[in-house]
Design an enzyme around this catalytic site. Structure first.
Site, PDB file in Angstrom:
ATOM      1  N   SER A 154       0.662  -1.082  -0.080  1.00 18.62           N
ATOM      2  CA  SER A 154      -0.146  -0.094   0.104  1.00 18.62           C
ATOM      3  C   SER A 154       0.777   0.698   0.043  1.00 18.62           C
ATOM      4  CB  SER A 154      -0.932   0.308   0.979  1.00 18.62           C
ATOM      5  OG  SER A 154      -1.803  -1.103   1.102  1.00 18.62           O
TER       6      SER A 154
HETATM    7  N1  SAH Z   1      -0.855  -4.536   3.935  1.00 12.86           N
HETATM    8  C1  SAH Z   1      -0.609  -4.998   2.596  1.00 12.86           C
HETATM    9  C2  SAH Z   1      -1.169  -4.626   1.578  1.00 12.86           C
HETATM   10  C3  SAH Z   1      -1.276  -5.387   0.207  1.00 12.86           C
HETATM   11  S1  SAH Z   1      -2.080  -5.604  -0.953  1.00 12.86           S
HETATM   12  C4  SAH Z   1       1.018  -4.590   2.840  1.00 12.86           C
HETATM   13  O1  SAH Z   1       1.533  -3.311   3.882  1.00 12.86           O
HETATM   14  O2  SAH Z   1       1.571  -5.077   1.797  1.00 12.86           O
HETATM   15  C5  SAH Z   1      -3.073  -6.672  -0.377  1.00 12.86           C
HETATM   16  C6  SAH Z   1      -3.253  -8.015   0.448  1.00 12.86           C
HETATM   17  O3  SAH Z   1      -4.881  -8.839   0.501  1.00 12.86           O
HETATM   18  C7  SAH Z   1      -2.825  -9.234  -1.930  1.00 12.86           C
HETATM   19  O4  SAH Z   1      -1.626  -9.466   0.222  1.00 12.86           O
HETATM   20  C8  SAH Z   1      -3.643 -10.178  -1.059  1.00 12.86           C
HETATM   21  O5  SAH Z   1      -3.644 -11.456  -1.241  1.00 12.86           O
HETATM   22  C9  SAH Z   1      -4.688  -9.831  -0.063  1.00 12.86           C
HETATM   23  N2  SAH Z   1      -6.010 -10.103   0.530  1.00 12.86           N
HETATM   24  C10 SAH Z   1      -6.883 -10.599  -0.508  1.00 12.86           C
HETATM   25  N3  SAH Z   1      -7.819 -11.306  -0.592  1.00 12.86           N
HETATM   26  C11 SAH Z   1      -7.101 -11.686   0.457  1.00 12.86           C
HETATM   27  C12 SAH Z   1      -8.280 -12.908   1.661  1.00 12.86           C
HETATM   28  N4  SAH Z   1      -9.661 -13.405   0.974  1.00 12.86           N
HETATM   29  N5  SAH Z   1      -7.836 -13.344   2.760  1.00 12.86           N
HETATM   30  C13 SAH Z   1      -6.262 -13.000   3.148  1.00 12.86           C
HETATM   31  N6  SAH Z   1      -5.746 -12.137   2.235  1.00 12.86           N
HETATM   32  C14 SAH Z   1      -6.042 -10.651   0.686  1.00 12.86           C
END
Ligand code: SAH
Length: 215
Positions: free
Chosen positions: A65
């Site tokens: 993010s």
């Molecule tokens: N918090 C993260 C942002 C990652 S983007 C950071 O600081 O880097 C969002 C993430 O949510 C992705 O890695 C994606 O794979 C995950 N995601 C999407 N749907 C999900 C689900 N149902 N359960 C767990 N993770 C999920």
């Protein structure tokens, strides 16, 4: 071994000043973002860009993010030290590390096995052993560790996930981007004593989708 240099610290300082100008005024959040080297959470190829206020690609077609978004969601959580926080979407682990630095007890779920493994190892490597990571479907929450004081969803939901509301303590809060695939409103949900929820709506953001099931 990735190190943190004066050059990185200088870039981080500029990033934090920029976040202040964009309206992030919570000193403890700014301090955590000043402490945490974001380049530890990116591929080496992106190291020089790590301190731009932008989202970047990580493995499995996901993103780390934007720093502003991390600060904004964290601010809405109104964290207190020692609170139990569930993060959905571990991704790079950067947001989880910020929550940890703010004194939260962090539990974080990721649906991609590969990201889960890489990030778990990377967090350990940088001394964040206290962050508990799980491979699983965030739609299910983390029943065995519930209830949580706070829940943070870092992927875009099209509706409020009921299982997550159930896993909140009464008086607990959940922050999530809610809306269509192309744009979402940041929402904060507060669970009342009787299980009902109160909703507050904030600014527009764009997140990767909240996808059911695991990979
Ligand atoms: N918090 C993260 C942002 C990652 S983007 C950071 O600081 O880097 C969002 C993430 O949510 C992705 O890695 C994606 O794979 C995950 N995601 C999407 N749907 C999900 C689900 N149902 N359960 C767990 N993770 C999920």
């Amino acid at each position: 071994m990735v190190t943190d240099t004066y050059r990185h610290k200088g870039m981080r300082q500029k990033l934090v000043q920029g976040l202040k100008k964009k309206g992030i005024l919570d000193e403890s959040i700014l301090e955590a973002m000043m402490i945490l080297p974001r380049h530890y959470f990116l591929d080496k190829a992106f190291e020089d860009w790590a301190y731009q206020d932008k989202a970047f690609p990580i493995d499995c077609d996901q993103t780390i993010s934007q720093p502003y978004t991390v600060a904004y969601q964290t601010m809405l959580l109104e964290l207190k030290k020692g609170e139990k926080v569930l993060e959905i979407g571990t991704g790079s682990g950067y947001q989880a590390a910020i929550l940890h630095l703010l004194g939260a007890r962090v539990f974080s779920i990721e649906r991609h096995q590969k990201l889960y493994e890489q990030t778990t190892e990377n967090l350990k490597k940088h001394g964040f052993d206290h962050i508990r990571t799980y491979h699983g479907d965030g739609y299910e929450g983390l029943e065995k560790m519930a209830p949580f004081d706070k829940i943070l969803l870092t992927a875009a939901a099209t509706e409020i996930p009921q299982k997550l509301v159930e896993q909140l303590k009464s008086g607990g809060k959940m922050v999530l981007p809610l809306g269509d695939l192309d744009i979402q409103k940041m929402m904060r949900i507060t669970k009342g004593e009787d299980g009902t929820v109160q909703k507050e709506v904030f600014d527009d953001f764009v997140f990767v989708p909240f996808v059911r099931g695991v990979e």
